[in-house]
Design a protein around this motif. Structure first.
Motif, PDB file in Angstrom:
ATOM      1  N   GLU A   1     -13.106  10.556   1.641  1.00 46.92           N
ATOM      2  CA  GLU A   1     -14.260   9.820   1.692  1.00 46.92           C
ATOM      3  C   GLU A   1     -14.063   8.579   2.407  1.00 46.92           C
ATOM      4  O   GLU A   1     -14.939   8.068   3.272  1.00 46.92           O
ATOM      5  N   SER A   2     -13.268   7.693   1.973  1.00 44.24           N
ATOM      6  CA  SER A   2     -13.057   6.333   2.657  1.00 44.24           C
ATOM      7  C   SER A   2     -11.467   6.016   2.468  1.00 44.24           C
ATOM      8  O   SER A   2     -10.618   6.713   1.565  1.00 44.24           O
ATOM      9  N   VAL A   3     -10.841   5.199   3.442  1.00 38.69           N
ATOM     10  CA  VAL A   3      -9.592   4.777   3.338  1.00 38.69           C
ATOM     11  C   VAL A   3      -9.601   3.049   3.174  1.00 38.69           C
ATOM     12  O   VAL A   3     -10.371   2.537   3.898  1.00 38.69           O
ATOM     13  N   HIS A   4      -8.874   2.561   2.284  1.00 34.41           N
ATOM     14  CA  HIS A   4      -8.915   1.170   1.884  1.00 34.41           C
ATOM     15  C   HIS A   4      -7.579   0.579   2.053  1.00 34.41           C
ATOM     16  O   HIS A   4      -6.254   1.147   1.696  1.00 34.41           O
ATOM     17  N   ARG A   5      -7.433  -0.675   2.504  1.00 38.86           N
ATOM     18  CA  ARG A   5      -6.204  -1.525   2.635  1.00 38.86           C
ATOM     19  C   ARG A   5      -6.489  -2.641   1.719  1.00 38.86           C
ATOM     20  O   ARG A   5      -7.245  -3.403   1.947  1.00 38.86           O
ATOM     21  N   ASP A   6      -5.232  -2.768   0.912  1.00 40.13           N
ATOM     22  CA  ASP A   6      -5.418  -3.942  -0.087  1.00 40.13           C
ATOM     23  C   ASP A   6      -4.682  -4.952   0.594  1.00 40.13           C
ATOM     24  O   ASP A   6      -4.216  -5.075   1.583  1.00 40.13           O
ATOM     25  N   GLU A   7      -4.759  -6.152  -0.452  1.00 40.95           N
ATOM     26  CA  GLU A   7      -4.120  -7.433   0.523  1.00 40.95           C
ATOM     27  C   GLU A   7      -2.678  -7.256   0.572  1.00 40.95           C
ATOM     28  O   GLU A   7      -2.236  -8.141   1.622  1.00 40.95           O
ATOM     29  N   ALA A   8      -1.900  -6.186   0.190  1.00 41.06           N
ATOM     30  CA  ALA A   8      -0.558  -6.212   0.495  1.00 41.06           C
ATOM     31  C   ALA A   8      -0.356  -5.337   1.499  1.00 41.06           C
ATOM     32  O   ALA A   8       0.688  -4.937   2.269  1.00 41.06           O
ATOM     33  N   GLY A   9      -1.369  -4.923   2.373  1.00 39.96           N
ATOM     34  CA  GLY A   9      -1.481  -4.027   3.257  1.00 39.96           C
ATOM     35  C   GLY A   9      -1.142  -2.453   2.978  1.00 39.96           C
ATOM     36  O   GLY A   9      -1.141  -1.534   4.142  1.00 39.96           O
ATOM     37  N   LYS A  10      -1.084  -2.196   1.844  1.00 38.68           N
ATOM     38  CA  LYS A  10      -1.002  -0.726   1.357  1.00 38.68           C
ATOM     39  C   LYS A  10      -2.521   0.035   1.541  1.00 38.68           C
ATOM     40  O   LYS A  10      -3.442  -0.632   0.922  1.00 38.68           O
TER      41      LYS A  10
END
Length: 279
Positions: free
Chosen positions: A245-254
């Motif tokens: 459904e969606s792709v998320h990038r966290d603060e660490a870039g993962k």
């Protein structure tokens, strides 16, 4: 600047033979450490940041494949370029053909000096830009090394990329329902599966509302799946692509995935982040 290396080999005599043959074929190579299992290999590699890794494919506990996959995620690419990876394997004609088809180096057990010299020549060529002080751009170098590692892991894991067996992909999965006594087998349509996840002795089969278990290891299951439909996104996880459904990038870039009908977030390994580059 000397090239540096780490060896992970659980058989002491074979490790000694590899060290001796490397000393003869590549006198300038500095061996930083020699360990006997995958977990030690990961720990020492992250501590010492060698330029070359020689990993035995099969070791007790965590094997060379799992250790390499873990390192791909954990490697501090901002501190040192990802190392060149060479798998050490007992002779197997099928596996050797798989490595050769990918033009990837490996070392056969027992160590064969002529084969090792060819491996050393390729490693020296790969490391030459770094030694000359003209390495490629960090992002370009990381992408190239990750692509090589993906090919190597695919070849070492069984010699075939997912969907490359020539057989028709699976349509149904025979699985037991998680938490049941295991006396009833459900025939789960493959189109209902959101993702597969390796867990201990089982592989979890997750649909939107149920969890099932199968005993088939993930590396054996992968070639039976349609590679266009199911994507490996982590060493332990394969997702159905049209369930994303969606792709998320966290603060660490993962990166993390959210799948339709599932509440949890699915981590994406650095090895497979290229699948979502356009996103």
């Amino acid at each position: 600047m000397k090239a540096t290396a780490l060896i992970a080999e659980d058989e002491p005599l074979l490790a000694q033979a590899l060290r001796a043959e490397l000393a003869a074929a590549w006198p300038e190579l500095e061996l930083l450490a020699s360990v006997a299992d995958g977990r030690s290999a990961v720990r020492e590699a992250l501590r010492l940041l060698p330029q070359v890794l020689f990993f035995d494919i099969r070791m007790p506990g965590q094997d060379g494949l799992a250790a390499a996959a873990e390192l791909a995620d954990a490697w501090p690419a901002d501190e040192a370029p990802m190392p060149q990876l060479v798998f050490v394997t007992a002779y197997d004609e099928y596996a050797a053909r798989a490595f050769d088809a990918q033009a990837i180096d490996y070392v056969l057990k027992p160590v064969q000096p002529e084969r090792l010299r060819r491996t050393v020549a390729r490693l020296q060529q790969a490391l030459e830009p770094v030694r000359n002080g003209t390495p490629p751009a960090p992002d370009e170098a990381l992408a190239g090394t990750l692509a090589q590692w993906r090919q190597l892991l695919a070849a070492a894991g069984g010699g075939a990329l997912p969907g490359a067996t020539g057989a028709a992909p699976l349509k149904l999965i025979a699985a037991s329902e998680a938490g049941s006594a295991g006396n009833t087998v459900r025939m789960v349509p493959i189109d209902e599966v959101q993702y597969f996840e390796a867990a201990d002795k089982y592989v979890r089969v997750l649909t939107t509302g149920h969890e099932y278990l199968i005993r088939t290891p993930l590396k054996q299951l992968l070639p039976q799946l349609d590679a266009q439909q199911f994507w490996q996104v982590h060493r332990a996880t394969v997702v159905r692509s049209d369930a994303i459904e969606s792709v998320h990038r966290d603060e660490a870039g993962k990166l993390h995935l959210v799948l339709r009908g599932r509440p949890e977030k699915i981590p994406v390994s650095r090895l497979y982040a290229h699948l979502f580059k356009a996103m």
